[in-house]
Design an enzyme around this catalytic site. Structure first.
Site, mmCIF file in Angstrom:
data_model
loop_
_atom_site.group_PDB
_atom_site.id
_atom_site.type_symbol
_atom_site.label_atom_id
_atom_site.label_comp_id
_atom_site.label_asym_id
_atom_site.label_seq_id
_atom_site.Cartn_x
_atom_site.Cartn_y
_atom_site.Cartn_z
ATOM 1 N N ASP A 230 43.016 29.681 -9.554
ATOM 2 C CA ASP A 230 43.224 29.119 -11.461
ATOM 3 C C ASP A 230 44.563 28.746 -11.596
ATOM 4 O OD1 ASP A 230 40.971 30.717 -11.103
ATOM 5 O OD2 ASP A 230 41.473 32.181 -12.159
ATOM 6 N N ASP B 60 36.928 42.542 -9.072
ATOM 7 C CA ASP B 60 37.419 41.384 -9.660
ATOM 8 C C ASP B 60 38.634 41.581 -10.432
ATOM 9 O OD1 ASP B 60 36.047 39.265 -8.974
ATOM 10 O OD2 ASP B 60 34.545 39.612 -9.682
HETATM 11 C C1 BGC Z 1 42.941 40.272 -6.641
HETATM 12 C C2 BGC Z 1 43.115 40.006 -5.284
HETATM 13 C C3 BGC Z 1 42.507 40.068 -4.104
HETATM 14 C C4 BGC Z 1 42.174 38.785 -4.044
HETATM 15 C C5 BGC Z 1 40.851 38.903 -3.186
HETATM 16 C C6 BGC Z 1 42.203 38.672 -6.461
HETATM 17 O O1 BGC Z 1 41.679 38.529 -7.611
HETATM 18 O O2 BGC Z 1 44.041 39.594 -7.680
HETATM 19 O O3 BGC Z 1 44.947 41.325 -4.849
HETATM 20 O O4 BGC Z 1 43.387 39.671 -2.742
HETATM 21 O O5 BGC Z 1 40.796 38.988 -5.308
HETATM 22 O O6 BGC Z 1 39.983 40.262 -3.672
#
Ligand code: BGC
Length: 464
Positions: A185, A409
Site C-alpha cells: 500500500d 485486517d
Molecule cells: C498488519 C501486520 C501483519 C499483517 C499480516 C497487517 O495488516 O498490520 O501487523 O503482520 O497484516 O497479517
C-alpha cells in the site's frame, strides 16, 4: 528477473569454487560446499519448494483445537501445511521472541528454510517488508511504529532495512531464494490518497519514496534476494488514469535506485485484499447490458479492470511500454480471493438491469469493492504455486499466500497495543456493513475469520 551480468559473475565464482574443491580434495581436506552459490533466475519460485512457516502452523493448530466439525477440521489440517509469507511488520519481528508474540526471528526462519530444503531442489521463502515511516497513511488499522519524520526514516534505514539485509546477506543462506514483498500500500497511497493529510505529507516530504528506494538498493544488492514491489489491486488502481500515474511513479522510483529498473524483480498485486483472480461470467467490461457498458455499473464505477488476471496483464504491458524488461514477473496474493461458498454464482445473470446483472454475475460478493477489512463471506483462493498456467499474458511468477489467512485486517474498536495500531471505522461492522464483528488487531489471529475462509475456499480445500 534475469540479470545476465550477475549470472556470469556467479558462474565465474562457481568455477573458482569448483576448482578449489578439487584442490582441497586432492590435498585430503574436506570438500568445500559448492552448492551454496546462487544463480539469479528469471522466476525464483519455479522449480522450488516453498518454505512453510511453523508460526503460522501453530496458529492454525489453535483453530483446529477449537473446531468440532470433522470436515472443517480436516481442511484446516491441510491448510496447516501450506506456505505463507512471513511479515516483518516491525523492528521486533526481525528479532522475534517475546517482543513479537513469541514468533521466530528472521534468522530462525532462514535456518528452518535450510532445514526444509530438499536435496537437489531450491527452497524459496517470502518475507514482507512492512514498516514504512508513516505506514498506512490512508487508514488506521495498520498504522506503524515509525513516524513520518527524518528520524523515523533514519530508524527505518539503520534499525530495520540494514538489520534485515545483514541477516539475509549471511553466506550460509546463499542457497535460499529469498523473495521480498516491498511495502504493501505504500506507493499506491501516494497516488490516490493525497486528499488525506497524512498521505499528502508522506508524498510531499519524499520520505516514503526514499525509504522504498533504500530498501530496494539494500535488498537487491544481495544476490539471492528478489524484490517484488507491492502494486495494490485492480479495485484500487484499475482505472486507466490511476494505472498510468502509478506505473509512472514506479518507473521513477525504480530509476532512482542504484541499479535502476534492474533493482526490481517483479510486482505483486492483491496483497491482503479480496479481489478475485478471475470473474468467469464478467469477461468483457465493454459489454452492453440495459443500454450501458458493464464497467459503468455501480460496483465497477467505470473501472475496466474486474480481476487480478486482467490487472496484472495491464500492469505488465504498461511497465514494458515504459522500458521495463519483459522478464519482469507478476505475483498475485490469492490467500483470500476465492469467493466460494453458497452465494457464488454458477451462471451469468439473465437480468437486463445492469446493476442486477452485475450483482448476480460477479464472483466478488462484496457490496462495494472498497471493503478491505475482514470481509464477510470471503474464502481462500488458489493454492500457492509457481508459474501458474492459464493466464500467459499476465506473466505470472506465482500465486502466493502473502496475507496469512486468519490474521485480522484490523479492529473496529480501540484495543490498546504497543504496535501503533488504531481502531478503524472500515473494520467496524456498525459503521461499515459487510465486515466481520469482534475482530482483533491487524495481524492477530481471528479464529472466526479463519474458519470462514476455510469453509468458503474456492477451489475447495482438500480434506486431510
Ligand atoms: C498488519 C501486520 C501483519 C499483517 C499480516 C497487517 O495488516 O498490520 O501487523 O503482520 O497484516 O497479517
Amino acid at each position: 528477473m534475469t540479470t545476465p551480468y550477475r549470472r556470469s559473475r556467479w558462474r565465474g565464482l562457481a568455477a573458482a569454487l569448483a576448482a578449489a574443491t578439487v584442490t582441497a580434495t586432492l590435498l585430503g581436506a574436506a570438500p568445500a560446499a559448492t552448492d551454496t552459490t546462487p544463480t539469479r533466475v528469471d522466476n525464483p519460485f519455479a522449480g522450488a519448494s516453498f518454505y512453510v512457516n511453523p508460526d503460522y502452523a501453530r496458529l492454525v493448530e489453535g483453530s483446529i483445537a477449537r473446531t468440532a466439525d470433522p470436515a472443517v477440521r480436516a481442511k484446516m489440517k491441510t491448510v496447516k501445511r501450506y506456505p505463507t509469507a512471513v511479515w516483518l511488520d516491525r523492528i521486533a519481528a526481525i528479532h522475534g521472541g517475546a517482543a513479537n508474540a513469541g514468533r521466530r526471528s528472521l534468522t530462525h526462519h532462514l535456518d528452518l528454510a535450510l532445514a526444509q530444503k530438499k536435496p537437489g531442489r531450491p527452497v524459496v521463502a517470502t518475507f514482507v517488508v512492512y514498516d514504512l515511516p508513516g505506514r498506512d497513511c490512508a487508514a488506521q488499522a495498520s498504522s506503524g511504529e515509525l513516524p513520518l519524520t527524518e528520524a523515523g526514516l533514519e530508524r527505518y534505514r539503520s534499525e530495520y532495512i540494514d538489520a534485515i539485509a545483514k541477516v539475509l546477506a549471511h553466506p550460509k543462506y546463499r542457497s535460499i531464494r529469498i523473495t521480498t514483498v516491498i511495502e504493501p500500500d505504500g506507493l499506491p497511497n501516494l497516488v490516490t490518497n493525497l486528499n488525506d493529510p497524512e498521505c499528502a505529507q508522506a508524498q510531499s516530504s519524499g520520505i516514503q519514496v526514499e525509504a522504498i528506494r533504500y530498501a530496494l538498493d539494500k535488498l537487491h544488492a544481495i544476490p539471492n534476494v528478489y524484490t517484488y514491489m507491492d502494486f495494490a489491486h485492480s479495485g484500487w488502481l484499475g482505472w486507466d488514469s490511476n494505472l498510468e500515474q502509478t506505473t509512472r511513479l514506479y518507473t521513477d522510483v525504480a530509476k532512482g535506485t542504484a541499479a535502476g529498473l534492474a533493482s526490481v524483480d517483479g510486482l505483486v498485486t492483491n496483497v491482503s485484499n479480496y479481489t478475485p483472480l478471475a470473474e468467469p461470467f464478467l469477461t468483457d467490461p465493454d459489454r452492453v447490458v440495459g443500454g450501458a457498458p458493464v464497467k459503468s455499473s455501480a460496483f465497477y464505477g467505470w473501472n475496466p479492470q474486474f480481476d487480478e488476471a486482467d490487472f496484472t496483464r495491464a500492469i505488465h504491458r504498461a511497465l514494458v511500454a515504459q522500458g521495463w524488461p519483459a522478464s519482469t514477473g507478476m505475483v498475485i496474493d490469492t490467500s483470500r480471493n476465492g469467493w466460494g461458498g453458497p452465494d457464488r454464482p454458477t451462471a451469468e445473470s439473465t437480468s437486463t438491469t445492469l446493476d442486477t446483472y452485475v450483482t448476480e454475475s460477479k464472483a466478488d460478493r462484496r457490496a462495494q469493492r472498497g471493503l478491505w477489512c475482514n470481509v464477510s463471506g470471503a474464502g481462500m483462493g488458489e493454492r500457492p504455486r509457481a508459474a501458474p498456467a492459464g493466464h500467459p499474458d499476465s506473466h505470472l511468477d506465482a500465486f502466493l499466500w502473502v496475507k496469512p489467512p486468519g490474521e485480522s485486517d484490523g479492529a473496529g474498536e480501540d484495543i490498546p497495543n504497543g504496535e501503533g495500531k488504531r481502531p478503524d471505522p472500515m473494520c467496524d461492522p456498525e459503521v461499515t456493513p459487510g465486515v466481520l464483528p469482534d475482530a482483533p488487531l491487524a495481524g492477530h489471529w481471528f479464529h472466526d475469520q479463519f474458519r470462514m475462509l476455510v469453509t468458503n475456499a474456492h477451489p475447495a480445500i482438500p480434506l486431510t
